[in-house]
Design an enzyme around this catalytic site. Structure first.
Site, mmCIF file in Angstrom:
data_model
loop_
_atom_site.group_PDB
_atom_site.id
_atom_site.type_symbol
_atom_site.label_atom_id
_atom_site.label_comp_id
_atom_site.label_asym_id
_atom_site.label_seq_id
_atom_site.Cartn_x
_atom_site.Cartn_y
_atom_site.Cartn_z
ATOM 1 N N HIS A 3 -3.710 -4.886 -0.548
ATOM 2 C CA HIS A 3 -3.322 -5.482 0.723
ATOM 3 C C HIS A 3 -3.400 -7.014 0.640
ATOM 4 O O HIS A 3 -4.490 -7.577 0.786
ATOM 5 C CB HIS A 3 -4.257 -5.003 1.842
ATOM 6 C CG HIS A 3 -4.064 -3.585 2.237
ATOM 7 N ND1 HIS A 3 -3.178 -3.198 3.221
ATOM 8 C CD2 HIS A 3 -4.636 -2.449 1.775
ATOM 9 C CE1 HIS A 3 -3.215 -1.884 3.349
ATOM 10 N NE2 HIS A 3 -4.094 -1.408 2.485
ATOM 11 N N GLU A 12 -2.470 -9.062 2.852
ATOM 12 C CA GLU A 12 -2.833 -9.562 4.178
ATOM 13 C C GLU A 12 -4.340 -9.477 4.430
ATOM 14 O O GLU A 12 -4.845 -10.070 5.392
ATOM 15 C CB GLU A 12 -2.070 -8.802 5.272
ATOM 16 C CG GLU A 12 -2.590 -7.434 5.631
ATOM 17 C CD GLU A 12 -2.188 -6.331 4.668
ATOM 18 O OE1 GLU A 12 -2.392 -5.157 5.008
ATOM 19 O OE2 GLU A 12 -1.675 -6.636 3.566
ATOM 20 N N CYS A 27 0.840 -1.199 0.000
ATOM 21 C CA CYS A 27 0.000 0.000 0.000
ATOM 22 C C CYS A 27 0.882 1.258 0.000
ATOM 23 O O CYS A 27 1.659 1.452 -0.922
ATOM 24 C CB CYS A 27 -0.983 -0.029 1.165
ATOM 25 S SG CYS A 27 -2.353 1.153 0.946
#
EC number: 4.3.2.10
Length: 217
Positions: free
Chosen positions: A198, A200, A88
């Site tokens: 992202h 994650e 990001c």
């Protein structure tokens, strides 16, 4: 049959005050890494991989990163060919500069380019989107072209200008996404990889992507 005694790769999530460090820690552990959250210089330098998160404004992230000597750590790691993954705003600060609300801030200048406002009917770009990955991508290996990843951002890099100029040197692999306009979604450039989205927060697809990175460490 002998049991493998190989240790999992050690990854440091660099904690400079910006980013989803706990979710990144969990996702990396799920992908098979031994994870430490720290801003300690020695730990960050000696880890097999360094993950640089980032959430918020470009200038604020740069200020926090330099205060924690993250700029020096990233530069030294890359000089030695040690893997770094930016996520990001952790990707955006790798470019030359960011322009937010008319104010310009210098980035790490690992890649030429300007991070500017995303021009779309709906901003921020928040939600799931597909990515156009180039042939030969190791980051997106095993992932279908229609796979969706989770984005949250209002700024992006719209042009890629870096060329090696030497056919013996592998050119960076650049992936793209579209929200109102086309923008850089990921880069694979030697030891330096990065994603605008992202991983994650991208479920099984993000876990596979992080596994792909960890397998290079």
């Amino acid at each position: 049959m002998e049991l493998s005694t190989a240790r999992p790769p050690r990854v440091v999530v660099f904690d400079y005050g910006f980013g989803n460090i706990r979710s990144a820690e969990r996702a990396l552990a799920r992908a098979g890494a031994e994870v430490e959250i720290t801003r300690d210089y020695e730990a960050a330098m000696n880890a097999d991989g360094l993950l640089v998160p980032g959430v918020g404004a470009f200038a604020a992230c740069m200020k926090g990163l330099t205060a924690a000597r993250g700029d020096w750590i990233i530069d030294r790691r890359l000089s030695g060919g040690r893997p770094v993954l930016g996520i990001c705003v952790g990707m955006q600060i790798l470019f030359s500069r960011g322009v937010e609300h008319g104010e310009e801030c210098a980035g790490l200048d690992e890649w030429p380019g300007t991070v500017g406002p995303l021009k779309a009917e709906v901003v921020p770009h928040m939600g799931w989107n597909t990515v156009e990955a180039p042939a030969g991508s190791r980051l997106f290996a095993g992932l279908d072209p229609g796979t969706r990843y989770y984005f949250v951002h209002s700024y992006a890099v719209h042009d890629w200008t870096l060329e090696t100029g030497n056919p013996a040197i592998r050119a960076p692999l650049v992936s793209w996404a579209t929200h109102g306009e086309r923008f850089v979604a990921a880069v694979e450039n030697g030891a330096l990889w990065a994603t605008q989205f992202h991983p994650e927060k991208s479920g099984d697809a993000g876990a596979q992507l992080l596994t792909n990175w960890i397998e290079t460490l």
